[in-house]
Design an enzyme around this catalytic site. Structure first.
Site, PDB file in Angstrom:
ATOM      1  N   LYS A  60      17.399  42.206 119.634  1.00  0.00           N
ATOM      2  CA  LYS A  60      16.898  43.098 118.474  1.00  0.00           C
ATOM      3  C   LYS A  60      16.239  44.021 118.849  1.00  0.00           C
ATOM      4  O   LYS A  60      14.902  43.858 119.624  1.00  0.00           O
ATOM      5  CB  LYS A  60      17.038  43.069 117.023  1.00  0.00           C
ATOM      6  CG  LYS A  60      18.560  42.301 117.074  1.00  0.00           C
ATOM      7  CD  LYS A  60      18.238  42.000 115.812  1.00  0.00           C
ATOM      8  CE  LYS A  60      19.535  41.381 114.578  1.00  0.00           C
ATOM      9  NZ  LYS A  60      20.583  42.196 115.042  1.00  0.00           N
TER      10      LYS A  60
ATOM     11  N   ARG B  79      29.073  35.183 114.571  1.00  0.00           N
ATOM     12  CA  ARG B  79      30.900  34.351 114.633  1.00  0.00           C
ATOM     13  C   ARG B  79      30.279  33.090 115.778  1.00  0.00           C
ATOM     14  O   ARG B  79      31.634  32.378 115.325  1.00  0.00           O
ATOM     15  CB  ARG B  79      31.781  35.551 115.088  1.00  0.00           C
ATOM     16  CG  ARG B  79      31.289  35.963 116.450  1.00  0.00           C
ATOM     17  CD  ARG B  79      31.568  37.658 115.931  1.00  0.00           C
ATOM     18  NE  ARG B  79      30.738  38.841 115.778  1.00  0.00           N
ATOM     19  CZ  ARG B  79      31.229  39.864 116.177  1.00  0.00           C
ATOM     20  NH1 ARG B  79      31.673  40.309 116.970  1.00  0.00           N
ATOM     21  NH2 ARG B  79      30.363  41.176 115.584  1.00  0.00           N
TER      22      ARG B  79
HETATM   23  N1  BES Z   1      22.755  39.362 111.990  1.00  0.00           N
HETATM   24  C1  BES Z   1      22.856  40.308 111.942  1.00  0.00           C
HETATM   25  C2  BES Z   1      23.750  41.868 111.426  1.00  0.00           C
HETATM   26  C3  BES Z   1      23.010  42.628 110.570  1.00  0.00           C
HETATM   27  C4  BES Z   1      22.198  43.633 111.375  1.00  0.00           C
HETATM   28  C5  BES Z   1      23.094  42.803 108.958  1.00  0.00           C
HETATM   29  C6  BES Z   1      21.609  44.399 110.784  1.00  0.00           C
HETATM   30  C7  BES Z   1      22.081  43.545 108.789  1.00  0.00           C
HETATM   31  C8  BES Z   1      21.379  44.678 108.823  1.00  0.00           C
HETATM   32  C9  BES Z   1      24.638  39.772 113.530  1.00  0.00           C
HETATM   33  O1  BES Z   1      23.761  38.601 114.064  1.00  0.00           O
HETATM   34  C10 BES Z   1      24.237  41.078 114.396  1.00  0.00           C
HETATM   35  O2  BES Z   1      23.435  41.399 115.048  1.00  0.00           O
HETATM   36  N2  BES Z   1      25.427  41.788 114.466  1.00  0.00           N
HETATM   37  C11 BES Z   1      25.327  43.017 116.002  1.00  0.00           C
HETATM   38  C12 BES Z   1      26.702  42.789 116.282  1.00  0.00           C
HETATM   39  C13 BES Z   1      27.472  43.664 117.448  1.00  0.00           C
HETATM   40  C14 BES Z   1      26.424  42.568 118.424  1.00  0.00           C
HETATM   41  C15 BES Z   1      28.067  43.702 117.964  1.00  0.00           C
HETATM   42  C16 BES Z   1      25.269  44.162 114.730  1.00  0.00           C
HETATM   43  O3  BES Z   1      25.924  44.075 113.723  1.00  0.00           O
HETATM   44  O4  BES Z   1      24.721  45.061 115.317  1.00  0.00           O
HETATM   45 MN    MN Z   2      22.603  39.208 115.942  1.00  0.00          MN
END
Ligand code: BES
Ligand code: MN
Ligand code: ZN
Length: 500
Positions: free
Chosen positions: A280, A354
């Site tokens: 990230k 997931r």
């Molecule tokens: N934990 C995150 C989702 C998230 C991100 C919640 C920011 C709240 C704020 C999750 O594990 C994630 O990283 N999801 C990705 C999915 C994508 C790679 C398809 C996302 O939401 O960017």
């Molecule tokens: Mn994630």
């Protein structure tokens, strides 16, 4: 904070502080009217001077009110009489207790529950008073040397009801509200802790502690070797990139009939999400310590059920792991085999929620659930779609959708439904595995994530709550909200026949 129901003539109530609601244009609430009368119009005189206009959340502390027994009166603005609703009710309450928490006053008597907004009942105003006040005085300082907690915190809030016949309902509301508030506080405490303290092992220990406090709770922790033996290749692939071993936390409360199928709550317990190799961006990454809020809400709801000794069977399942980059971490293109046997091509290691959930959800089959509800901070896309107010609800079960939406509405912890149509499923097609872990377009990310989970939940009625937008607040008030513990507790209260 303690809450008690009080009854009887208001003017004779001995209390350090009597809280009264007033509306804009100098309109008094009924309880305020009674005090105004007894004091020979003292309150109206003051309001006419214009120091307080009744705007929602405005406060005015008054001393030396003639003709009454309370030491002080705290006037609290409730906005326009005609527009008075649950939101203004809660805002007014929060303002009152926040103010009192910073004074020397440690106990007060609040008449606001008798000022009932349209669409609410006395049960709801009393319960909301408890949960809102507990929420407003919640204070995190576990990891601060300098504890800036108030010197004279508000310890007890008495809630006044006018009629004798309402006291039983009000007491029930206090009992339910108190259990919800403690569940919410537990969820907040766990969620607010940093990732270096709140690890998967820490969460497992907290479950074991809960089991010690409540012998009727059976706790079992599955270790990585157990997960290996079961074949949880998806969950284990995420924790491989971390030095903290994954845990599958199981909490079983059997308060119902022996043969009654349980409600199973599953919560994402990702104690820190750096994204893994698909790392990230740096900004706000600290907030990914909140990626275990779904798991924390399972703890909170379990605590609520235990405190109320609800007559139902309830199982909590929390897959816990970190998601970090490492030489042994998942790589884009890796293919893993889930507990269900379905294979997954990991195209983005940041879509890890997931992966840990799918194995936990397959594991749930063994409980022969009446229903499974999972809570997860699953996608940023959900927060983009719905903003910061509702949870995103996904289910193909109409009855369950209605049940959850109603529970959220009633608890003031709302959800909003998004589609879970098969039309979206082909987004997950992979040339190399049974499915990919992300959609092959950028659209509808919250939905493709739910579609992924749907492939693992065909054996029982199931709903998914994406809580990415609501589980915590950012900015100056950064911190966990403890949601959706209220919604969940409402649902199990209802299911166990404790609500009309
Ligand atoms: N934990 C995150 C989702 C998230 C991100 C919640 C920011 C709240 C704020 C999750 O594990 C994630 O990283 N999801 C990705 C999915 C994508 C790679 C398809 C996302 O939401 O960017
Ligand atoms: Mn994630
Ligand atoms: Zn995550």
């Amino acid at each position: 904070m303690e809450f008690k129901i009080k009854r009887g003539d208001l003017t004779g109530q001995k209390t350090p502080c009597l809280i009264l609601g007033v509306f804009e244009k100098h309109k008094l609430s009924e309880p305020a009217e009674a005090i105004d009368k007894a004091s020979g119009g003292h309150l109206s005189d003051i309001l006419r001077k214009g120091d307080m206009d009744g705007e929602t959340g405005r406060t005015l502390m008054l001393y030396g009110i003639p003709g009454v027994s309370c030491e002080r009166v705290l006037l609290i603005g409730c906005g326009k009489r005609k527009e008075f609703n649950r939101r203004s009710y809660r805002k007014a309450l929060a303002a009152a207790v926040t103010l009192l928490n910073d004074t020397r006053i440690t106990t007060a008597l609040c008449t606001l529950p008798e000022v009932i907004p349209a669409g609410m009942t006395r049960y709801r105003t009393v319960r909301d008073a408890v949960t809102t006040c507990a929420d407003s005085v919640y204070h995190y300082d576990r990891t601060k040397q300098e504890k800036k907690s108030p010197r004279f915190p508000l310890k007890r809030l008495d809630l006044w009801v006018a009629e004798k016949q309402d006291t039983q309902t009000a007491q029930e509301a206090v009992r339910h509200g108190g259990a919800i508030a403690r569940g919410v506080a537990l969820a907040k405490d766990l969620s607010n802790l940093p990732g270096n303290i709140c690890t998967p092992a820490y969460l497992a220990d907290k479950a074991i502690d809960l089991g010690k406090d409540y012998p009727e709770l059976r706790v079992e922790i599955l270790e990585e070797k157990d997960l290996e033996a079961l074949g949880m290749g998806a969950l284990l692939s995420v924790s491989r990139g971390s030095r903290q071993p994954a845990k599958l936390i199981l909490m079983e409360y059997r308060g119902g009939a022996q043969d009654a199928k349980p409600v199973v709550l599953v919560g994402k317990g990702l104690t820190f999400d750096a994204g893994g190799i698909s790392i990230k961006p740096a900004s706000d990454m600290d907030e990914m310590k909140f990626d275990m809020c779904g798991g924390a809400s399972v703890f909170g709801a379990m605590l609520g059920a235990l405190e109320l000794a609800l007559p139902l069977n309830l199982v909590g399942v929390v897959p816990a792991s970190e998601n970090l980059p490492d030489g042994d971490a998942n790589k884009p293109g890796d293919i893993v085999t889930s507990l269900s046997g379905q294979t997954i091509e990991i195209l983005n290691t940041d879509a890890e929620g997931r992966l840990i959930l799918c194995d936990a959800l397959t594991y749930c089959e063994r409980f022969e659930p009446d229903v499974v509800i999972d809570m997860a901070t699953l996608t940023g896309a959900c927060a983009v779609a719905l903003g910061k107010h509702p949870s995103g609800l996904f289910t193909q079960n109409e009855q369950l959708a209605a049940e959850i939406l109603t529970a959220g509405e009633a608890a003031g912890d709302r959800a909003w439904r998004l589609p879970l149509w098969d039309d979206y499923q082909e987004e997950l097609d992979s040339n190399f595995a049974d499915m990919a872990n992300i959609g092959n377009s950028r659209w509808g990310g919250a939905i493709t994530a739910a579609c992924f989970l749907a492939r693992y939940t065909k054996q029982y009625p199931w709903a998914h709550l994406d809580i990415a937008g609501i589980a915590w607040r950012s900015g100056k008030k950064k911190g966990a909200t403890g949601r959706p513990v209220s919604l969940l507790t409402e649902l199990i209260l209802k299911r166990s026949g404790q609500l009309k």
